[in-house]
Design an enzyme around this catalytic site. Structure first.
Site, mmCIF file in Angstrom:
data_model
loop_
_atom_site.group_PDB
_atom_site.id
_atom_site.type_symbol
_atom_site.label_atom_id
_atom_site.label_comp_id
_atom_site.label_asym_id
_atom_site.label_seq_id
_atom_site.Cartn_x
_atom_site.Cartn_y
_atom_site.Cartn_z
ATOM 1 C CB THR A 70 -0.937 0.027 1.223
ATOM 2 O OG1 THR A 70 -0.162 0.045 2.417
ATOM 3 C CG2 THR A 70 -1.882 -1.165 1.206
ATOM 4 C CG HIS A 127 9.061 2.434 12.270
ATOM 5 N ND1 HIS A 127 9.291 1.075 12.244
ATOM 6 C CD2 HIS A 127 8.625 2.738 13.509
ATOM 7 C CE1 HIS A 127 9.006 0.574 13.446
ATOM 8 N NE2 HIS A 127 8.615 1.555 14.226
ATOM 9 C CG ASN A 170 12.098 2.083 6.964
ATOM 10 O OD1 ASN A 170 11.414 1.369 6.238
ATOM 11 N ND2 ASN A 170 12.096 1.978 8.285
HETATM 12 C C1 GRF Z 1 2.748 -0.986 7.090
HETATM 13 O O1 GRF Z 1 2.270 -0.878 8.412
HETATM 14 C C2 GRF Z 1 4.110 -0.326 6.991
HETATM 15 O O2 GRF Z 1 4.251 0.806 7.800
HETATM 16 C C3 GRF Z 1 4.997 -1.384 7.505
HETATM 17 O O3 GRF Z 1 4.509 -2.559 6.859
HETATM 18 C C4 GRF Z 1 3.075 -2.448 6.760
HETATM 19 C C5 GRF Z 1 2.604 -2.873 5.386
HETATM 20 O O4 GRF Z 1 3.041 -1.929 4.454
HETATM 21 N N1 GRF Z 1 6.366 -1.106 7.256
HETATM 22 P P1 GRF Z 1 2.649 -2.075 2.874
HETATM 23 O O5 GRF Z 1 1.139 -2.137 2.793
HETATM 24 O O6 GRF Z 1 3.273 -3.351 2.374
HETATM 25 O O7 GRF Z 1 3.219 -0.852 2.241
#
Ligand code: GRF
Length: 208
Positions: A13, A110, A108
């Site tokens: 996402t 976080h 990154n």
């Molecule tokens: C999210 O909470 C992100 O902050 C963490 O991994 C989770 C999934 O991220 N690092 P995404 O949907 O794969 O970007």
């Protein structure tokens, strides 16, 4: 032109937020030239495929040693002339060779307000579980430069998000993604693309 190498592990996402903000013009002069996942089943790879973005599965399990993995990742990024590496939901450690070569050129996202709820073992849903257990009233997300440890690099941008009464970790995670992650990660990339982000030691200045 900013040539992004995006590292992913999960749903993608945050990758999608970058894709959308490049295509709508919010992030100027920028192209995602490669998406790399350490998880061959990551939804993020399907998102890259859908937008015809070159994508690869490169994982430490494919190599005898971490040094070889580190080397392979660096060579991969160099072969695509990557000039900014973005960890977007990436759940593995970046090796020393990549960190050295891309000094202050790896960022990154976080899912907490660092230095709270971060460090080894704090990834995905866990920071949100810990925030609820602790009883904080505010959490959020942080964009930072990557250095040699987990979540210790200079902070670029943060955005706070309210913790609501009775929040489940999943509800909080989604709110943090929507109200913080998907906003500050594209914004940080935009500022870098516009050369409006200056770093001096640990101090990061963002020009308007
Ligand atoms: C999210 O909470 C992100 O902050 C963490 O991994 C989770 C999934 O991220 N690092 P995404 O949907 O794969 O970007």
């Amino acid at each position: 032109m900013l040539r992004l190498g995006v590292l992913v592990s999960g749903e993608g996402t945050n990758l999608q937020a970058i894709i959308d903000n490049i295509s709508n013009g919010y992030i100027p002069d920028c192209e995602i030239v490669t998406v790399v996942s350490n998880n061959s089943k990551a939804g993020a790879l399907n998102r890259a495929e859908a937008r015809r973005i070159p994508h690869s599965h490169i994982s430490k399990k494919q190599f005898e040693t971490l040094v070889e993995f580190d080397d392979a990742l660096l060579k991969h990024f160099q072969s695509y002339n990557v000039n900014l590496v973005v960890l977007a939901g990436y759940l593995s450690m970046v090796g020393e060779k990549v960190v050295n070569y891309y000094k202050n050129r790896i960022i990154n996202i976080h899912p907490s307000l660092i230095p709270s709820f971060c460090g080894k073992g704090f990834y995905g849903i866990i920071p949100h579980q810990k925030a609820i257990e602790y009883g904080v009233k505010v959490t959020g997300a942080t964009v930072q430069f990557i250095d040699y440890e987990y979540d210790t690099g200079p902070i670029i941008m943060q955005k706070a998000v309210k913790v609501m009464q009775g929040d489940t970790p999943e509800e909080l995670q989604l709110r943090v993604m929507k109200q913080a992650e998907w906003i500050i990660l594209p914004k940080a990339i935009k500022k870098i693309s516009e050369d409006k982000l200056k770093i001096n030691g640990r101090s990061v200045t963002i020009l308007d």
